[in-house]
Write an enzyme that holds these catalytic residues in place. Structure first.
Site, PDB file in Angstrom:
ATOM      1  N   LEU A  75       1.915 -13.053 -15.860  1.00 45.49           N
ATOM      2  CA  LEU A  75       1.504 -11.988 -16.447  1.00 45.49           C
ATOM      3  C   LEU A  75       1.158 -12.125 -18.002  1.00 45.49           C
ATOM      4  O   LEU A  75       0.924 -11.061 -18.529  1.00 45.49           O
ATOM      5  CB  LEU A  75       2.496 -10.740 -16.317  1.00 45.49           C
ATOM      6  CG  LEU A  75       2.640 -10.526 -14.662  1.00 45.49           C
ATOM      7  CD1 LEU A  75       3.647  -9.433 -14.452  1.00 45.49           C
ATOM      8  CD2 LEU A  75       1.345 -10.114 -14.048  1.00 45.49           C
ATOM      9  N   CYS A  76       1.547 -13.128 -18.462  1.00 45.86           N
ATOM     10  CA  CYS A  76       1.046 -13.426 -19.814  1.00 45.86           C
ATOM     11  C   CYS A  76      -0.447 -13.630 -20.000  1.00 45.86           C
ATOM     12  O   CYS A  76      -1.349 -14.162 -18.992  1.00 45.86           O
ATOM     13  CB  CYS A  76       1.323 -14.858 -20.288  1.00 45.86           C
ATOM     14  SG  CYS A  76       3.138 -14.653 -21.065  1.00 45.86           S
ATOM     15  N   GLU A 114       4.667 -17.770 -26.025  1.00 50.70           N
ATOM     16  CA  GLU A 114       4.161 -19.035 -26.334  1.00 50.70           C
ATOM     17  C   GLU A 114       5.045 -19.856 -27.183  1.00 50.70           C
ATOM     18  O   GLU A 114       5.260 -21.150 -26.979  1.00 50.70           O
ATOM     19  CB  GLU A 114       2.906 -19.167 -27.192  1.00 50.70           C
ATOM     20  CG  GLU A 114       1.573 -18.584 -26.373  1.00 50.70           C
ATOM     21  CD  GLU A 114       1.602 -17.034 -26.144  1.00 50.70           C
ATOM     22  OE1 GLU A 114       0.813 -16.859 -25.129  1.00 50.70           O
ATOM     23  OE2 GLU A 114       2.639 -16.312 -26.338  1.00 50.70           O
ATOM     24  N   ASP A 128      13.726 -35.764 -20.900  1.00 45.35           N
ATOM     25  CA  ASP A 128      12.870 -36.624 -19.922  1.00 45.35           C
ATOM     26  C   ASP A 128      12.932 -38.103 -20.600  1.00 45.35           C
ATOM     27  O   ASP A 128      13.250 -38.952 -19.869  1.00 45.35           O
ATOM     28  CB  ASP A 128      11.535 -36.040 -19.568  1.00 45.35           C
ATOM     29  CG  ASP A 128      10.822 -36.979 -18.854  1.00 45.35           C
ATOM     30  OD1 ASP A 128      11.160 -37.440 -17.684  1.00 45.35           O
ATOM     31  OD2 ASP A 128       9.875 -37.439 -19.190  1.00 45.35           O
TER      32      ASP A 128
END
Length: 158
Positions: A75-76, A114, A128
């Site tokens: 919903l951004c 963001e 990672d």
């Protein structure tokens, strides 16, 4: 407690209408930490990680993630970022790295999501790149530190 803006009168999820909101300068700052073994932190700081410059790649990942937030969070609104700054602090005593991201825009909606997305993806990228030597790394304390602009004005974490 105020109303949840992403729910309509029927309680269904919807994208908030920002069409009538004023475009203002908006800034959000978020941070988070990743802790690791001291030997892993040493690999990162000395530039000896097998996959390359861990913090350099994590910085680019954070910037990319901030630009893709609306693709990840349903919903951004997609927004035009005017600046994304990524900073890392190596915390030797805690054997951790703190990532802080500042996102800016001029528009009708804020940039909190963001900044938060960028922090999380930066930490995931560190994980990672170093998981081959340390699968026990822990990401924690991801949070909004401050936001500025818009109808609700300034907010700073207590």
């Amino acid at each position: 407690m105020s109303k949840l803006t992403h729910l309509n009168a029927q309680g269904q999820a919807h994208m908030v209408d920002i069409g009538d909101k004023a475009s203002t300068k908006r800034i959000a700052v978020a941070s988070g930490d990743i802790s690791m073994l001291p030997a892993t932190l040493q690999l990162i700081t000395q530039g000896d990680a097998k996959k390359g410059d861990v913090l350099g790649i994590a910085r680019i990942a954070a910037i990319q993630a901030s630009k893709k937030t609306s693709d990840l969070i349903p919903l951004c609104h997609p927004i035009a970022l005017t600046s994304v700054k990524v900073h890392f602090d190596v915390l030797q005593a805690e054997s951790s790295i703190r990532c802080q991201v500042t996102c800016e825009t001029v528009g009708p909606t804020g940039v909190e999501m963001e900044a938060l997305t960028a922090v999380q993806v930066a930490l995931l990228t560190i994980y990672d790149m170093c998981k081959a030597v340390d699968r026990g790394m822990v990401m924690r304390d991801i949070k909004l530190l401050e936001k500025h602009g818009g109808k609700s004005g300034d907010w700073v974490a207590g």
